[in-house]
Design an enzyme around this catalytic site. Structure first.
Site, PDB file in Angstrom:
ATOM      1  N   LYS A 267     -47.811 -19.232   7.053  1.00 44.13           N
ATOM      2  CA  LYS A 267     -47.541 -18.259   5.987  1.00 44.13           C
ATOM      3  C   LYS A 267     -48.724 -18.133   5.055  1.00 44.13           C
ATOM      4  CE  LYS A 267     -42.865 -19.764   5.601  1.00 44.13           C
ATOM      5  NZ  LYS A 267     -41.807 -20.290   4.782  1.00 44.13           N
ATOM      6  N   ARG A 268     -49.507 -19.186   4.991  1.00 43.52           N
ATOM      7  CA  ARG A 268     -50.635 -19.180   4.057  1.00 43.52           C
ATOM      8  C   ARG A 268     -51.893 -18.523   4.621  1.00 43.52           C
ATOM      9  NH1 ARG A 268     -47.373 -23.092   2.835  1.00 43.52           N
ATOM     10  NH2 ARG A 268     -47.869 -24.086   4.787  1.00 43.52           N
TER      11      ARG A 268
END
Ligand code: GLU
Ligand code: ZN
Length: 499
Positions: A267-268
């Site tokens: 997600k990062r």
């Protein structure tokens, strides 16, 4: 307990049920897309549910972003926030009473029990199990406590969590994507449904709502595979106590999406963030098209298709279980394809918000600006992969006196050597009787190529940077025509006075 009948293949009820934490990311969109396409393909129901029972992590802002992202991508849902439906509410934070009631029933029927162990005690015993070479899951300490023991723990002031008692047999299911999967009992220990502070967990609320909402197919990421045996056990228990549709959903686990260096896209990672795609001017159609290819293929080598075309042929059984590789360059190429397929009017409309957010166009676009944009769009349509590149190439037409040169391009191109080129170009254009692409081109070729003996690239790049501000621009002669005589001459003049 007899095995629960598996939900029939039709009518299909699928759900997309994200938790509103952080920014929407591409993994989420892929899951949404596959569920949506399956519902649309089968004429079933697409449920959108918000799993926001974790007050510490969920946020209203993230919820709003989710809704906006789904709208941007053009998804519609049959049940869920804003549209309602027979199982409303669809935000789990508004369903807390339901979960409390189900939890009480599960305990009463003996499917779940109070666990008084503190986190420290649990950790200590896990450590010991590890040291002894055993599987370090919950050891069943509180499973068979007598009333007196419970009362004693309570008297110590301990708060009890509610823990589900696993039936102790292996779990086998026929995964729609992966075929038969088996989990051994020892790897699926008893697990917590409700925290000691009364907060119900994903482990409880997700299957409870799937049962209550009549979900027939649970299609979700592979990362949730290990929760499936627990959920199967819970569905059996729920049916026993009369909660929900009394059917076992079909489970299908979509493949991991791998990023750079063959590790899971996180997600990062910047290419994960949906914001990045919107901000850089990917079309929602292009992004959805690319994400569809992560684990699925249209067949016939077809890689350009709309969501609707996808839905017409989508079968979840044809999803490939192997990890899918996320390739930003490919995604961008698919987007460029989508841009090329738009009509000029459509592309102009899509560029406007980006031109506005860059301050190139004001909130109200004048009819003249509109007309100019429509003329200019075909010049750049083939030259851009994302909308922001179009903005960069077209700004020079709209900024008037606010025109600035790209610093790097100016330093590289508008050198002292370019002065005579710019001066000759200026004078040749100034002498033109009519201002159109053909005459502009003829004049510049004659004076710069024949006259000065320059290579076209050298000659025209100087003019290009002086007038459009950049080395990457729409075709030069057309650009000059669209910009108009006065503005073109003024910019050439300014550039030749730089040294
Ligand atoms: N709220 C869960 C998540 O976002 C849903 C998982 C599931 O589809 O069961 O991970
Ligand atoms: Zn315990």
């Amino acid at each position: 307990m007899p095995a629960l009948p598996v939900a029939p293949d039709a009518p299909v009820r699928v759900r997309f049920c994200p938790s509103p934490t952080g920014n929407p990311h591409v993994g989420m969109v892929r899951t949404c897309l596959f569920n949506w396409a399956y519902a649309r393909h089968t004429g079933g129901t697409f449920i959108f549910r918000i799993e926001d029972t974790d007050a510490a992590r969920d946020s209203e802002e993230s919820y709003e972003q989710l809704l906006e992202a789904l709208r941007w991508l053009g998804f519609d849902w049959d049940e869920g926030p804003e549209v309602g439906g027979p199982h409303a509410p669809y935000r789990q934070s508004e369903r807390m009473q339901i979960y409390a009631d189900v939890a009480a029933k599960l305990e009463e029927a003996g499917f779940a029990y109070r666990c008084f162990c503190t986190p420290e005690e649990l950790e200590e015993r896990r450590e010991a199990a590890r040291a002894a070479g055993k599987t370090p899951g919950y050891d069943g300490h509180c499973r068979n406590l007598g009333d007196a023991e419970r009362a004693a723990y309570a008297a110590e002031g301990r708060q009890a969590a509610l823990r589900f008692g696993m039936p102790g047999h292996d779990f086998v299911w026929n995964d729609v994507v992966r075929g038969e999967l088996r989990f051994e009992a020892e790897h699926v220990p008893d697990y917590v449904l409700v925290r000691a502070n009364g907060e119900p967990l994903y482990t409880l609320v997700n299957p409870v709502d799937d049962a209550l909402m009549g979900v027939t197919h649970v299609l979700r990421g592979e990362d949730l595979l290990s929760s499936t045996p627990r959920q199967i056990a819970l569905h059996n228990a729920l049916a026993d106590i009369g909660v929900g549709h009394g059917l076992m959903p079909n489970f299908g686990h979509l493949p991991y999406v791998m990023g750079e260096g063959n590790r899971k896209l996180s997600k990062r990672d910047p290419e994960s963030s949906l914001r990045m795609y919107r901000d850089s001017g990917y079309l929602p159609e292009g992004l959805a098209n690319y994400l569809a290819l992560l684990g699925w293929s249209f067949g016939e080598d077809r890689e350009f298709f709309s969501k609707t075309e996808m839905a017409a042929v989508f079968d979840v059984a044809r999803v490939n279980p192997n990890p899918a590789r996320f390739d930003l360059a490919k995604c961008t190429a698919v987007n460029a394809d989508w841009i090329r397929h738009l009509s000029a009017t459509d592309l102009a409309e899509r560029l406007i918000p980006y031109l506005q957010s860059e301050g190139v166009l004001a909130e109200t676009v004048t009819p003249e600006q509109h007309a100019l944009l429509l003329q200019a769009v075909p010049l750049v349509q083939e030259r851009m992969e994302v909308l922001t590149q179009g903005v960069a190439m077209l700004s020079f037409l709209f900024v008037g006196d606010r025109f600035t040169l790209d610093a790097d391009d100016a330093a590289a191109v508008l050198t002292a050597d370019s002065q005579p080129v710019l001066a000759r170009a200026h004078d040749a254009l100034d002498a033109l009787a009519s201002w159109n692409t053909t005459d502009i081109e003829a004049a510049l070729r004659e004076t710069l190529i024949s006259g000065l003996g320059l290579k076209p690239k050298v000659a025209f790049t100087a003019v290009r940077v002086a007038v459009t501000g950049r080395r990457v621009s729409p075709p030069l002669f057309e650009s000059l025509e669209l910009l108009g005589r006065d503005m073109s001459l003024a910019r050439l003049d300014a550039a030749r006075k730089m040294h």
